[in-house]
Design an enzyme around this catalytic site. Structure first.
Site, mmCIF file in Angstrom:
data_model
loop_
_atom_site.group_PDB
_atom_site.id
_atom_site.type_symbol
_atom_site.label_atom_id
_atom_site.label_comp_id
_atom_site.label_asym_id
_atom_site.label_seq_id
_atom_site.Cartn_x
_atom_site.Cartn_y
_atom_site.Cartn_z
ATOM 1 C CG ASP A 68 -2.257 0.790 0.962
ATOM 2 O OD1 ASP A 68 -2.203 1.674 0.112
ATOM 3 O OD2 ASP A 68 -3.175 0.630 1.770
ATOM 4 C CD GLU A 115 -6.311 5.599 3.060
ATOM 5 O OE1 GLU A 115 -5.278 5.067 3.515
ATOM 6 O OE2 GLU A 115 -6.252 6.333 1.934
HETATM 7 C C1 BGC Z 1 -5.016 2.991 0.731
HETATM 8 C C2 BGC Z 1 -5.602 2.071 -0.464
HETATM 9 C C3 BGC Z 1 -5.490 2.673 -1.772
HETATM 10 C C4 BGC Z 1 -4.103 3.222 -2.182
HETATM 11 C C5 BGC Z 1 -4.001 4.038 -3.350
HETATM 12 C C6 BGC Z 1 -3.951 3.816 0.308
HETATM 13 O O1 BGC Z 1 -3.836 4.961 1.334
HETATM 14 O O2 BGC Z 1 -5.082 2.468 1.854
HETATM 15 O O3 BGC Z 1 -6.768 1.456 -0.377
HETATM 16 O O4 BGC Z 1 -5.801 1.610 -2.947
HETATM 17 O O5 BGC Z 1 -3.898 4.307 -0.931
HETATM 18 O O6 BGC Z 1 -4.721 5.364 -3.398
HETATM 19 C C1 BGC Z 2 -3.607 9.800 -1.959
HETATM 20 C C2 BGC Z 2 -4.562 8.553 -1.519
HETATM 21 C C3 BGC Z 2 -3.397 7.785 -0.680
HETATM 22 C C4 BGC Z 2 -2.981 8.719 0.580
HETATM 23 C C5 BGC Z 2 -2.003 7.846 1.266
HETATM 24 C C6 BGC Z 2 -3.194 10.517 -0.766
HETATM 25 O O1 BGC Z 2 -2.600 11.749 -1.139
HETATM 26 O O2 BGC Z 2 -4.463 10.584 -2.859
HETATM 27 O O3 BGC Z 2 -4.786 7.966 -2.889
HETATM 28 O O4 BGC Z 2 -4.269 6.637 -0.182
HETATM 29 O O5 BGC Z 2 -2.543 9.817 -0.027
HETATM 30 O O6 BGC Z 2 -1.750 8.730 2.471
#
Ligand code: BGC
Ligand code: BGC
Length: 735
Positions: free
Chosen positions: A356, A556
């Site tokens: 990830d 997240e």
């Molecule tokens: C998330 C994933 C996602 C990835 C790409 C990560 O932060 O946990 O679910 O696929 O980013 O965006």
């Molecule tokens: C991205 C996400 C990713 C995340 C992780 C963001 O800047 O857009 O896709 O999951 O960072 O920290």
């Protein structure tokens, strides 16, 4: 860094690749027929009995000896730099096509809220132009083997980064619908949307079995019931990958029948493993489960997904640690036991494992671009969005110094090439030349989305059968969610957190307000988001209030509700309660539509409502809820089973889990489940839910109504047990 270049004749490998493109395999039509067999996808089977060890999973996509031969031949001709390039996944804002070519990059991704040229309104042709540029660049690289590139995208409720795409309910709502067939159709539509913009790989489905609703990613999981997650995982993968029939998009004659060519896109089973079981629902936190729970609860989605032929697994940010139990794996990204011994070994997964976003940087002793431990744990593709150059340099060094054996690199590249071959990428057309590419109409799936919205809505209360409403009533619509695509679509929508979106960002779709106006006519509708100054509205038995409230978007991390905060909606969003206070008790019934990414404690809101619908995060077609509210009494949709039997089963599961986790046997005297009230089944399309309260240990919940039952248990005992019995259930004490 210098790249050693060996010059070789490509002919041997090329001959083998064309061989695999012409040798026939009989499985394709069979697979398609199986997939189209709706009889087989509608059930949510009970889980098989627990096993003593991780089960071996038989994948729909079997080994093909010729594919293996070709892969081995290719790997033997690649330089170390080419191999490490294949293992590298960079983010589109940080890598140019020229760099893809120079560094032999194997895949790119766009993160949440990352679009070509940073344009939120990028058209399908802009997406395709970039996809073509990467594609051409990869094939123009000077390696002996011409290896096509893959592009991965978070298409998590539809192609959710793309302007104009219909977005479906987030997974939690689909869980409430309890229908794997519906899920498969949605996944198939999502694959079509992804093909419009030219990606090969969707980072979905999320298979978290969510056990603490304070987690900000609760809505990304289908359910807290592993049986639902397992069944949906299989349905989702089948729908996304839609393997089988030849689509005639490959060059050359004698089309490929031997690899399981995808008519859809590659699926990703994520996040392996235990993301839904972290202590206190902390994102990227610690899952302290004993191994049996990791396997029997959090593993079930993977058993379903891998069985259905998932070719990629994304590793989870969480750790697996429990000092008392002697479990010290730490971050899964560094766990050779889980990635290699369990997933690749015991479970027999032969596809690729992707890390990830900068996940390797969280492994003890590692940085975002240097991590021998993650390499040796068994990760094959490294999502190193920005620091990909340093990753390549450092990984080559780690191999040179012997910290990472060449055999590990070869295993990674073997898996990557195997997946690319199976997906039919070798010999495929450029992204813009493929089926559905650029077809803006294929971004739009309104009917399917409307069906999903209606079937994921859960009616929690309907006093005096106030629903369905007659169409000739005067309607007052209130609440911040009534006319807001942002509130109804939630996180992972155009942007990462789902923030910063306005209604103008959604050209295809309908808000609840627009749906109500469509159904009863503009003249009958008054709207006030705050319900202030509505005194001229004719409150009375011939009118009705529809209040649309709920959570505002999050994803997240940001969406976590920490240990000391509450799941009580009224405490988190007092302005929603204020809206209800302005309209209740004025003679007109109040119907509340509640949008949320998690079950919430909604007692106060329930008590101020005559009817209450939990609609989760329905996506762009929330307006179709209006069709449920004004139904003229006729049944719509098919038969819906009362879920009470399943709720009981789910609670039994929870007791079983509690016993295994804590060695405490909660008998019926300690934990009693009492159905509160039975709602008559009158509206065919709603799922009727009995309200459950859990007594005994949690008895004082009735006095202290400010907390959600699961949270309460967690606070007092340091662990959580009850939560909702299914993701379809909100808890409250009724009127
Ligand atoms: C998330 C994933 C996602 C990835 C790409 C990560 O932060 O946990 O679910 O696929 O980013 O965006
Ligand atoms: C991205 C996400 C990713 C995340 C992780 C963001 O800047 O857009 O896709 O999951 O960072 O920290």
């Amino acid at each position: 860094m210098t790249t050693p270049i060996r010059r070789r004749s490509p002919s041997g490998v090329a001959v083998l690749v064309s061989l695999v493109l012409v040798v026939g395999g009989a499985g394709d039509q069979r697979a398609q027929a199986r997939e189209d067999d709706d009889e087989r996808c509608g059930e949510i089977p009970s889980l098989p009995p627990p096993t003593a060890d991780w089960p071996r999973i038989r994948s729909e996509v079997g080994r093909d000896p010729l594919t293996e031969l070709i892969v081995a031949a290719m790997v033997s001709r690649m330089t170390l730099a080419e191999k490490v390039g294949q293992m590298t996944q960079a983010e589109i804002q940080s890598i140019s096509p020229a760099e893809v070519r120079q560094y032999h990059i194997g895949s790119v991704l766009n993160g949440g809220g990352s679009w070509p040229s940073n344009d939120k309104h990028a058209t399908p042709s802009a997406w395709l132009a970039l996809a073509d540029a990467y594609w051409d660049a990869a094939l123009a690289a000077d390696g002996a083997v011409k290896i096509p590139i893959m592009w991965g995208i978070d298409a998590v409720h539809g192609n959710s980064n793309v302007f104009g795409a219909t977005l479906f309910p987030h997974n939690i709502g689909l869980g409430a619908a309890r229908d794997p067939c519906l899920v498969r159709r949605i996944a198939r539509a999502t694959a079509e949307q992804v093909r419009v913009t030219g990606q090969d790989w969707a980072f979905a489905p999320t298979l978290a079995v969510v056990r603490d609703d304070r987690w900000g990613r609760t809505y990304e999981g289908f359910s807290e019931d592993p049986a639902i997650t397992r069944a949906y995982a299989a349905a989702y993968v089948a729908g996304l990958q839609n393997a089988g029939e030849d689509d005639g998009e490959h060059e050359g004659k004698g089309e490929d029948r031997s690899v399981r060519r995808l008519r859809g896109v590659l699926a990703t089973a994520k996040h392996f493993i235990g993301d839904g079981g972290t202590a206190e629902g902390r994102d990227q936190g610690v899952n302290p489960s004993p191994e049996a729970i990791l396997r029997e609860v959090h593993g079930q989605g993977y058993f379903g997904a891998l069985g259905a032929g998932a070719q990629t697994v994304m590793i989870s940010f969480n750790s697996w640690t429990n000092e008392q139990l002697g479990i010290r794996e730490g971050k899964i990204h560094g766990s050779r036991y889980l990635v290699t011994d369990v997933l690749k070994g015991k479970m027999g997964f032969d596809g690729l494992v992707v890390s990830d976003w900068n996940g390797i940087g969280q492994v003890a002793g590692c940085s975002n671009f240097r991590c021998a431990r993650a390499l040796n744990a068994g990760i094959d593709v490294f999502m190193v969005p920005a620091e990909w150059r340093q990753f390549i340099e450092n990984t080559i060094q780690l191999v040179g110094s012997g910290e990472v054996p060449m055999s590990r690199i070869d295993d990674a590249v073997t898996r990557i090439l195997r997946v690319k071959l199976r997906a039919g990428l070798f010999g495929a057309r450029r992204p813009s030349g493929r089926r559905l590419a650029g077809d803006a109409g294929a971004l739009v799936h309104r009917e399917l989305a409307r069906e999903a919205v209606q079937r994921s809505a859960v009616l929690l209360k309907n006093n005096a059968n106030v629903l369905p409403l007659a169409r000739n009533r005067k309607i007052l619509v209130v609440g911040k969610g009534a006319d807001s695509f942002s509130v109804q679509t939630g996180g992972w929508t155009l942007s990462w957190q789902g923030t910063g979106n306005s209604n103008a960002d959604f050209p295809n779709g309908e808000t609840v307000l627009a749906g109500i106006r469509r159904v009863v006519g503009d003249a009958n509708v008054t709207y006030s988001a705050t319900a202030e100054g509505v005194d001229s509205f004719p409150f009375g038995p011939d009118s009705a209030v529809i209040a649309v409230i709920g959570e505002t978007p999050y994803a997240e991390g940001v969406g976590d509700i920490g240990r000391t905060r509450t799941l009580e909606h009224a405490a988190r969003y007092p302005s929603d309660l204020a809206v209800l206070n302005r309209v209740k008790g004025r003679g007109a019934p109040v119907i509340t539509i509640f949008f949320s990414g998690r079950p919430a404690y909604v007692n106060k809101e329930l008590n101020r409502s005559d009817a209450f619908v939990a609609a989760f995060l329905p996506g762009t077609e929330a307006g179709s809820i209006a069709d449920l509210l004004f139904r003229d009494g006729e049944r719509v949709g098919g038969e819906h089973r009362h879920p009470v039997g399943d709720l009981r089963r789910a609670l039994r599961d929870r007791l079983w889990q509690f016993r295994r986790e804590h060695g405490v046997n909660l008998n019926r005297h300690q934990l009693r489940v009492r159905p509160q009230r039975r709602l008559k089944q009158r509206l065919g399309c709603f799922h009727f839910v009995q309200q459950f309260l859990v007594f005994g240990e949690l008895a004082d919940e009735r006095k202290n109504k400010s907390r959600f039952i699961g949270t309460r248990a967690a606070d007092r005992e340091g662990h959580s047990i009850a939560h909702t019995a299914t993701s379809a259930l909100m808890c409250g004490c009724g009127s």
